[in-house]
Design a protein around this motif. Structure first.
Motif, PDB file in Angstrom:
ATOM      1  N   MET A  11       0.874  -1.211   0.092  1.00 56.34           N
ATOM      2  CA  MET A  11       0.052   0.073   0.040  1.00 56.34           C
ATOM      3  C   MET A  11       0.703   1.274  -0.018  1.00 56.34           C
ATOM      4  N   THR A  12       1.946   1.317   0.660  1.00 57.10           N
ATOM      5  CA  THR A  12       2.755   2.355   0.793  1.00 57.10           C
ATOM      6  C   THR A  12       3.435   2.651  -0.580  1.00 57.10           C
ATOM      7  N   LEU A  13       3.875   1.600  -1.221  1.00 55.54           N
ATOM      8  CA  LEU A  13       4.505   1.744  -2.710  1.00 55.54           C
ATOM      9  C   LEU A  13       3.380   2.193  -3.783  1.00 55.54           C
ATOM     10  N   ALA A  14       2.174   1.608  -3.521  1.00 51.34           N
ATOM     11  CA  ALA A  14       1.125   2.149  -4.510  1.00 51.34           C
ATOM     12  C   ALA A  14       0.959   3.311  -4.362  1.00 51.34           C
ATOM     13  N   SER A  15       0.596   4.027  -2.943  1.00 45.04           N
ATOM     14  CA  SER A  15       0.385   5.430  -3.018  1.00 45.04           C
ATOM     15  C   SER A  15       1.655   6.412  -3.077  1.00 45.04           C
ATOM     16  N   GLY A  16       2.763   5.787  -3.535  1.00 44.85           N
ATOM     17  CA  GLY A  16       3.913   6.835  -3.727  1.00 44.85           C
ATOM     18  C   GLY A  16       4.505   7.268  -2.490  1.00 44.85           C
ATOM     19  N   CYS A  17       4.312   6.418  -1.189  1.00 43.00           N
ATOM     20  CA  CYS A  17       4.657   7.057  -0.038  1.00 43.00           C
ATOM     21  C   CYS A  17       6.347   6.976   0.050  1.00 43.00           C
ATOM     22  N   ALA A  18       7.103   7.948   0.432  1.00 41.79           N
ATOM     23  CA  ALA A  18       8.552   7.658   0.696  1.00 41.79           C
ATOM     24  C   ALA A  18       8.912   8.714   1.638  1.00 41.79           C
ATOM     25  N   VAL A  19      10.253   8.669   2.050  1.00 42.57           N
ATOM     26  CA  VAL A  19      10.704   9.491   3.079  1.00 42.57           C
ATOM     27  C   VAL A  19      10.751  10.819   2.116  1.00 42.57           C
ATOM     28  N   LYS A  20      10.010  12.070   3.085  1.00 42.43           N
ATOM     29  CA  LYS A  20       9.886  13.343   2.568  1.00 42.43           C
ATOM     30  C   LYS A  20      11.350  14.042   2.321  1.00 42.43           C
ATOM     31  N   GLU A  21      11.418  14.746   1.248  1.00 43.89           N
ATOM     32  CA  GLU A  21      12.691  15.650   1.148  1.00 43.89           C
ATOM     33  C   GLU A  21      12.332  17.063   1.584  1.00 43.89           C
ATOM     34  N   ASP A  22      12.226  17.091   2.729  1.00 41.45           N
ATOM     35  CA  ASP A  22      12.146  18.444   3.295  1.00 41.45           C
ATOM     36  C   ASP A  22      13.404  19.423   2.799  1.00 41.45           C
ATOM     37  N   PRO A  80       7.782  26.182   5.284  1.00 41.30           N
ATOM     38  CA  PRO A  80       9.336  26.794   5.513  1.00 41.30           C
ATOM     39  C   PRO A  80       9.034  28.287   5.692  1.00 41.30           C
ATOM     40  N   GLY A  81       8.207  28.868   5.269  1.00 35.21           N
ATOM     41  CA  GLY A  81       8.090  30.221   5.822  1.00 35.21           C
ATOM     42  C   GLY A  81       7.627  30.817   6.994  1.00 35.21           C
ATOM     43  N   LYS A  82       7.156  29.844   7.757  1.00 37.20           N
ATOM     44  CA  LYS A  82       6.637  30.023   8.979  1.00 37.20           C
ATOM     45  C   LYS A  82       7.137  29.310  10.144  1.00 37.20           C
ATOM     46  N   ILE A  83       7.495  27.965   9.922  1.00 35.80           N
ATOM     47  CA  ILE A  83       8.090  27.304  10.956  1.00 35.80           C
ATOM     48  C   ILE A  83       9.371  26.480  10.426  1.00 35.80           C
ATOM     49  N   VAL A  84      10.090  26.071  11.569  1.00 34.34           N
ATOM     50  CA  VAL A  84      11.496  25.449  10.926  1.00 34.34           C
ATOM     51  C   VAL A  84      11.401  23.893  11.553  1.00 34.34           C
ATOM     52  N   VAL A  85      11.525  23.159  10.483  1.00 34.00           N
ATOM     53  CA  VAL A  85      11.520  21.624  10.602  1.00 34.00           C
ATOM     54  C   VAL A  85      12.764  20.972  10.025  1.00 34.00           C
ATOM     55  N   ARG A  86      13.290  20.133  10.722  1.00 33.68           N
ATOM     56  CA  ARG A  86      14.414  19.264  10.113  1.00 33.68           C
ATOM     57  C   ARG A  86      14.489  17.878  10.603  1.00 33.68           C
ATOM     58  N   ASP A  87      14.340  16.999   9.741  1.00 39.17           N
ATOM     59  CA  ASP A  87      14.491  15.591  10.137  1.00 39.17           C
ATOM     60  C   ASP A  87      13.092  15.402  10.792  1.00 39.17           C
ATOM     61  N   ASP A  88      11.999  15.710  10.535  1.00 39.56           N
ATOM     62  CA  ASP A  88      10.814  15.433  11.177  1.00 39.56           C
ATOM     63  C   ASP A  88      10.603  16.136  12.756  1.00 39.56           C
ATOM     64  N   VAL A  89      11.794  17.014  12.851  1.00 39.44           N
ATOM     65  CA  VAL A  89      11.376  17.674  14.391  1.00 39.44           C
ATOM     66  C   VAL A  89      11.093  19.022  13.951  1.00 39.44           C
ATOM     67  N   VAL A 137      11.349  10.320   8.695  1.00 37.03           N
ATOM     68  CA  VAL A 137      10.661   9.208   8.870  1.00 37.03           C
ATOM     69  C   VAL A 137       9.873   8.883   7.670  1.00 37.03           C
ATOM     70  N   PRO A 138       9.518   7.737   7.138  1.00 39.34           N
ATOM     71  CA  PRO A 138       8.927   7.277   5.805  1.00 39.34           C
ATOM     72  C   PRO A 138       7.591   7.297   6.179  1.00 39.34           C
ATOM     73  N   ASP A 139       6.547   7.609   5.443  1.00 44.37           N
ATOM     74  CA  ASP A 139       5.077   7.520   5.722  1.00 44.37           C
ATOM     75  C   ASP A 139       4.734   6.225   6.268  1.00 44.37           C
ATOM     76  N   ALA A 140       3.797   6.336   7.046  1.00 41.24           N
ATOM     77  CA  ALA A 140       3.059   5.006   7.859  1.00 41.24           C
ATOM     78  C   ALA A 140       4.043   4.537   8.972  1.00 41.24           C
ATOM     79  N   SER A 143       4.072   5.998  14.226  1.00 40.46           N
ATOM     80  CA  SER A 143       3.871   5.279  15.539  1.00 40.46           C
ATOM     81  C   SER A 143       4.911   4.397  16.029  1.00 40.46           C
ATOM     82  N   VAL A 144       5.570   3.673  14.736  1.00 34.12           N
ATOM     83  CA  VAL A 144       6.619   2.631  15.138  1.00 34.12           C
ATOM     84  C   VAL A 144       8.113   3.375  15.628  1.00 34.12           C
ATOM     85  N   SER A 145       8.241   4.659  14.846  1.00 32.34           N
ATOM     86  CA  SER A 145       9.271   5.483  15.192  1.00 32.34           C
ATOM     87  C   SER A 145       9.122   6.167  16.590  1.00 32.34           C
TER      88      SER A 145
END
Length: 214
Positions: A11-22, A80-89, A137-140, A143-145
């Motif tokens: 399902m993850t592959l079918a929906s194109g889920c992958a690690v985001k490239e922020d 990116p114009g309002k909040i600072v996010v790096r590595d899902d933090v 963190v990859p999509d889905a 909770s596990v992370s």
């Protein structure tokens, strides 16, 4: 179990889920965004739950240590114009931004279970360092992370098991001694980005400065 994991991967592959490239964020930007809340060292688990099905949809963890952040694994709270996010933090988690974060998720289609517990300063700092070093963190895998981080913490008084399910993780978090829980319902627009678009960090900073001067 293997069949279930295989189905999840499919399902993850079918929906194109992958690690985001922020977009890359500099150390200077992270340093400037840092916010230290003057409350006690604390962990806050957010569990987003569907109003239609009751199923868990997302997990995140707010950590108040030497600074306050939200570990938002595979999350969508991004601007990116309002909040600072790096590595899902998400950095700079002021009271105003924390309010926007919860209202971003609580809407017509979802409510948010908020579980809080005061922890030793060493535990909060351990959680902070684990979150900052975890990586995107990859999509889905929200909770596990998060469960992996909680399982490594000292001083919680309970042992966490790794889980893929937000509500299962919330059940485990409820076993931590001293935890409190509340539920946030809002019935505004189903478009969760509406709350984020309304957030103006410059206006908030001006209000804080005026309050301090007074």
């Amino acid at each position: 179990m293997r069949l279930w994991l295989a189905a999840l991967c499919a399902m993850t592959l079918a929906s194109g889920c992958a690690v985001k490239e922020d977009p890359p964020v500099s150390d200077e930007a992270v340093s400037r965004a840092a916010y230290r809340h003057d409350g006690p060292s604390k962990l806050t688990l957010f569990t987003m739950i569907s109003n239609d099905t009751g199923a868990g949809a997302h997990t995140s963890l707010m950590i108040n240590g030497s600074q306050r952040v939200v570990f938002d694994p595979a999350g969508s709270f991004r601007d990116p114009g309002k909040i600072v996010v790096r590595d899902d933090v998400v950095y700079g988690m002021t009271p105003q931004l924390a309010d926007v974060y919860t209202r971003f998720h609580a809407r017509k289609t979802y409510h948010v279970q908020v579980q809080e517990v005061d922890v030793p300063a060493e535990t909060a700092e351990q959680a902070l360092q684990l979150a900052m070093s975890y990586g995107e963190v990859p999509d889905a895998q929200c909770s596990v992370s998060t469960s992996r981080i909680l399982a490594k913490l000292n001083g919680l008084g309970t042992e966490f098991q790794q889980t893929w399910f937000p509500k299962k993780l919330a059940e485990q978090f409820a076993e931590v001694p001293g935890v409190s829980s509340r539920t946030l319902y809002e019935y505004d627009d189903a478009d969760r980005f509406k709350a984020l678009r309304a957030y103006d960090p410059d206006e908030v900073a001006a209000q804080v400065a005026t309050k301090d001067e007074g």
